[in-house]
Scaffold this motif. Structure first.
Motif, PDB file in Angstrom:
ATOM      1  N   THR A   1       0.920  -0.862  -0.088  1.00 21.85           N
ATOM      2  CA  THR A   1       0.023   0.038  -0.317  1.00 21.85           C
ATOM      3  C   THR A   1       0.771   1.104   0.029  1.00 21.85           C
ATOM      4  O   THR A   1       0.910   1.783  -0.703  1.00 21.85           O
ATOM      5  CB  THR A   1      -1.067   0.208   1.323  1.00 21.85           C
ATOM      6  OG1 THR A   1      -1.315  -0.917   1.529  1.00 21.85           O
ATOM      7  CG2 THR A   1      -1.753   1.573   1.771  1.00 21.85           C
ATOM      8  N   TYR A   2       1.763   1.191   1.013  1.00 25.43           N
ATOM      9  CA  TYR A   2       2.853   2.185   1.017  1.00 25.43           C
ATOM     10  C   TYR A   2       3.896   2.589   1.298  1.00 25.43           C
ATOM     11  O   TYR A   2       4.504   1.263   1.891  1.00 25.43           O
ATOM     12  CB  TYR A   2       2.185   3.560   1.551  1.00 25.43           C
ATOM     13  CG  TYR A   2       2.162   3.101   3.210  1.00 25.43           C
ATOM     14  CD1 TYR A   2       3.246   3.402   4.492  1.00 25.43           C
ATOM     15  CD2 TYR A   2       1.105   2.593   4.183  1.00 25.43           C
ATOM     16  CE1 TYR A   2       3.260   3.034   5.500  1.00 25.43           C
ATOM     17  CE2 TYR A   2       1.125   2.474   5.694  1.00 25.43           C
ATOM     18  CZ  TYR A   2       1.834   2.341   6.249  1.00 25.43           C
ATOM     19  OH  TYR A   2       1.998   2.312   7.170  1.00 25.43           O
TER      20      TYR A   2
ATOM     21  N   ASN B   1       1.756   6.674  -1.144  1.00 24.79           N
ATOM     22  CA  ASN B   1       0.880   5.967  -0.924  1.00 24.79           C
ATOM     23  C   ASN B   1       0.777   5.816  -2.808  1.00 24.79           C
ATOM     24  O   ASN B   1       0.431   5.678  -3.590  1.00 24.79           O
ATOM     25  CB  ASN B   1      -0.470   6.374  -0.635  1.00 24.79           C
ATOM     26  CG  ASN B   1      -1.392   5.485  -0.640  1.00 24.79           C
ATOM     27  OD1 ASN B   1      -2.204   4.606  -1.801  1.00 24.79           O
ATOM     28  ND2 ASN B   1      -2.230   5.682   0.857  1.00 24.79           N
TER      29      ASN B   1
ATOM     30  N   THR C   1      -3.291   5.462  -3.516  1.00 26.86           N
ATOM     31  CA  THR C   1      -4.134   6.571  -4.065  1.00 26.86           C
ATOM     32  C   THR C   1      -3.026   6.902  -4.836  1.00 26.86           C
ATOM     33  O   THR C   1      -3.424   8.296  -5.683  1.00 26.86           O
ATOM     34  CB  THR C   1      -4.295   7.053  -2.675  1.00 26.86           C
ATOM     35  OG1 THR C   1      -3.670   7.514  -1.593  1.00 26.86           O
ATOM     36  CG2 THR C   1      -5.490   6.494  -1.908  1.00 26.86           C
TER      37      THR C   1
ATOM     38  N   LYS D   1      -0.758   9.200  -3.493  1.00 23.74           N
ATOM     39  CA  LYS D   1      -0.823  10.519  -3.185  1.00 23.74           C
ATOM     40  C   LYS D   1       1.241  10.443  -2.085  1.00 23.74           C
ATOM     41  O   LYS D   1       1.140   9.170  -2.260  1.00 23.74           O
ATOM     42  CB  LYS D   1      -1.380  10.435  -1.690  1.00 23.74           C
ATOM     43  CG  LYS D   1      -2.871  11.374  -2.659  1.00 23.74           C
ATOM     44  CD  LYS D   1      -4.270  11.402  -1.063  1.00 23.74           C
ATOM     45  CE  LYS D   1      -5.055  11.729  -1.908  1.00 23.74           C
ATOM     46  NZ  LYS D   1      -6.384  11.878  -0.813  1.00 23.74           N
TER      47      LYS D   1
ATOM     48  N   GLN E   1      -7.499  10.430   9.217  1.00 25.62           N
ATOM     49  CA  GLN E   1      -7.613  10.234   7.396  1.00 25.62           C
ATOM     50  C   GLN E   1      -7.342   9.640   6.891  1.00 25.62           C
ATOM     51  O   GLN E   1      -6.811   8.697   5.881  1.00 25.62           O
ATOM     52  CB  GLN E   1      -8.045  11.894   7.256  1.00 25.62           C
ATOM     53  CG  GLN E   1      -8.042  11.222   5.337  1.00 25.62           C
ATOM     54  CD  GLN E   1      -8.936  13.005   4.910  1.00 25.62           C
ATOM     55  OE1 GLN E   1      -8.913  14.042   5.874  1.00 25.62           O
ATOM     56  NE2 GLN E   1      -8.796  13.474   3.723  1.00 25.62           N
ATOM     57  N   ILE E   2      -5.764   9.959   7.011  1.00 24.06           N
ATOM     58  CA  ILE E   2      -4.690   9.543   6.564  1.00 24.06           C
ATOM     59  C   ILE E   2      -4.142   8.232   6.715  1.00 24.06           C
ATOM     60  O   ILE E   2      -4.184   7.214   5.580  1.00 24.06           O
ATOM     61  CB  ILE E   2      -3.167  11.194   6.899  1.00 24.06           C
ATOM     62  CG1 ILE E   2      -3.280  12.134   5.989  1.00 24.06           C
ATOM     63  CG2 ILE E   2      -1.915  10.042   5.883  1.00 24.06           C
ATOM     64  CD1 ILE E   2      -1.847  12.718   6.533  1.00 24.06           C
TER      65      ILE E   2
ATOM     66  N   GLU F   1      -6.632   5.985   4.788  1.00 22.94           N
ATOM     67  CA  GLU F   1      -6.214   6.111   3.218  1.00 22.94           C
ATOM     68  C   GLU F   1      -5.081   5.003   2.979  1.00 22.94           C
ATOM     69  O   GLU F   1      -4.478   5.003   1.768  1.00 22.94           O
ATOM     70  CB  GLU F   1      -5.874   7.579   2.911  1.00 22.94           C
ATOM     71  CG  GLU F   1      -7.312   8.158   2.456  1.00 22.94           C
ATOM     72  CD  GLU F   1      -6.231   9.639   2.267  1.00 22.94           C
ATOM     73  OE1 GLU F   1      -5.374   9.781   2.195  1.00 22.94           O
ATOM     74  OE2 GLU F   1      -7.413  10.902   1.890  1.00 22.94           O
ATOM     75  N   CYS F   2      -4.458   4.614   4.400  1.00 23.40           N
ATOM     76  CA  CYS F   2      -3.265   3.278   4.194  1.00 23.40           C
ATOM     77  C   CYS F   2      -3.257   2.431   4.792  1.00 23.40           C
ATOM     78  O   CYS F   2      -2.461   2.438   5.614  1.00 23.40           O
ATOM     79  CB  CYS F   2      -2.623   4.517   5.170  1.00 23.40           C
ATOM     80  SG  CYS F   2      -1.689   6.245   3.615  1.00 23.40           S
ATOM     81  N   GLN F   3      -4.592   1.937   4.465  1.00 16.56           N
ATOM     82  CA  GLN F   3      -4.444   0.679   5.126  1.00 16.56           C
ATOM     83  C   GLN F   3      -3.727  -0.077   4.883  1.00 16.56           C
ATOM     84  O   GLN F   3      -4.361  -0.947   3.176  1.00 16.56           O
ATOM     85  CB  GLN F   3      -6.500   0.365   5.256  1.00 16.56           C
ATOM     86  CG  GLN F   3      -7.543   1.464   5.948  1.00 16.56           C
ATOM     87  CD  GLN F   3      -6.970   0.222   7.781  1.00 16.56           C
ATOM     88  OE1 GLN F   3      -7.155   0.405   7.803  1.00 16.56           O
ATOM     89  NE2 GLN F   3      -6.566   1.787   8.040  1.00 16.56           N
TER      90      GLN F   3
END
Length: 401
Positions: free
Chosen positions: A66-67, A152, A155, A157, A316-317, A320-322
């Motif tokens: 994911t990231y 990420n 996403t 980002k 929130q971040i 988005e990084c699950q």
């Protein structure tokens, strides 16, 4: 200091644009060609595959499908501001006290007026030495353990934690990358532009920098680029290039780890792949000359870590990084072979490392004291107290008897 606070404001701002408090680059709002401190630029293409080895350079903090999270640009210099701040603070106080003492020697009729003048002078000297220093110290004291840069992949980002405690969010597809030649070294910059395509709206530097050759910078950029742009096969290549995970996101740096991170910048060829430090270690006798500076930097790094806290991104971040619990690319669950200090190891190794660091630190202090004594010996008049003798008095516990 231009490289140290590169494109990042300190925590405190007393005016709108205080160059004397935020040395470095005031890039936002300027055209890229007008940004001071950058002598030359070499463009890097996100849609071009560079045929170079992938080199993470011991900057990876977290890695999964994911990231990818890395350290900030100045992680290997962590502690320098505190160490030099202690030294400059000592000089500042000494100069202030010396001036005040000299003035008071000539005061024969001591009264409240003279006392007020001395106090004002002392306060002015303190401001002169310490106000600019506070802004730089704020990047290392009472702040977070690290300044993460998180890429990420899903996403597309990029989340960047800056020195002023702000987290900036960029769209990967809108970023332009280039190698920046600055006064003391070279790094990789990411910038976003206004609609005119020239005015900078955002800028940050990637974690790795050096002053030798561009290929190592390209190897690092390709490591990041291939993670964000590559397919599953290239993601596997990126994963296999990582030999070391720096776990600063979940636990404070130990004194042993601080010592290891410090010498990465001194005894290793950073333009080679320091994921394999056993191959890049170099020692030169001239290194002995800078031992006092290393001791100062080491003490500064330890103090910086002890006074700081864990960084946390917003909910929130993090949402988005699950990470998939069964992610086969999660290297924080399956540590690579370079993370020897995080595996179960005999107690004798831990004790040996601790004793070795203690001996090395004391040795660095003695070398510094010896150099100070040598400088004092050339004075034409007066007795100069032996710093080596005083240090030995402390180390040998002579003050207990």
């Amino acid at each position: 200091m231009s490289g140290y606070v590169v494109d990042m404001e300190g925590r405190f701002r007393l005016t709108k644009k205080p160059p004397f408090l935020t040395p470095g680059y005031q890039a936002v709002g300027q055209k890229l060609d007008d940004v001071k401190g950058i002598r030359k630029r070499v463009l890097l293409e996100k849609d071009t595959t560079y045929d170079v080895p992938l080199q993470p350079q011991q900057t990876v903090v977290q890695f999964n499908s994911t990231y990818l999270e890395t350290t900030g640009r100045n992680e290997r210099r962590r502690g320098d501001a505190v160490g030099w701040g202690l030294a400059l603070g000592f000089v500042g106080l000494s100069v202030s006290n010396g001036i005040i003492f000299a003035i008071m020697r000539f005061i024969t009729d001591f009264n409240i007026v003279y006392l007020s003048v001395c106090l004002i002078l002392a306060f002015s000297m303190i401001l002169l030495f310490f106000v600019p220093l506070i802004n730089v110290l704020s990047t290392e004291l009472l702040t977070t353990w690290h300044y993460p840069i998180r890429f990420n992949r899903k996403t597309r980002k990029v989340y960047v934690r800056q020195y002023n405690r702000k987290v900036e969010v960029y769209n990967w597809d809108e970023l332009t990358f280039f190698i920046a030649y600055i006064s003391e070294d070279r790094d990789i910059r990411a910038v976003t532009f206004d609609k005119d395509g020239e005015t900078v709206t955002g800028m940050f530097a990637l974690a790795f920098q050096n002053n030798v050759i561009d290929q190592s910078l390209i190897s690092y950029f390709e490591f990041i680029r291939r993670y964000m742009e590559g397919d599953d096969q290239q993601l596997k290549e990126v994963k296999e290039a990582i030999r070391y995970i720096y776990p600063i996101h979940k636990k404070r740096e130990t004194p042993l780890m601080s010592f290891k991170r410090l010498i990465l910048n001194v005894l290793y060829y950073s333009h080679e792949n320091i994921e394999y430090p056993e191959r890049t270690f170099r020692f030169y006798p001239v290194t002995l000359v800078i031992l006092p500076l290393l001791a100062l930097r080491y003490v500064g790094r330890v103090i910086s870590m002890l006074t700081s806290y864990q960084h946390c991104f917003s909910r929130q971040i993090e949402a988005e990084c699950q990470i998939d619990p069964n992610d086969p690319y999660d290297l924080n669950k399956n540590l690579p072979e370079g993370n020897l200090e995080q595996r179960n190891q005999p107690i004798w190794k831990t004790v040996s490392y601790s004793v070795g660091i203690a001996i090395a630190t004391i040795a660095m202090l003695f070398v510094g004291a010896f150099i100070i004594d040598m400088m004092g010996a050339v004075r034409p008049h007066g007795d100069y107290p032996s710093m080596v003798g005083k240090l030995w008095y402390v180390v040998s516990l002579g003050w207990l008897f």
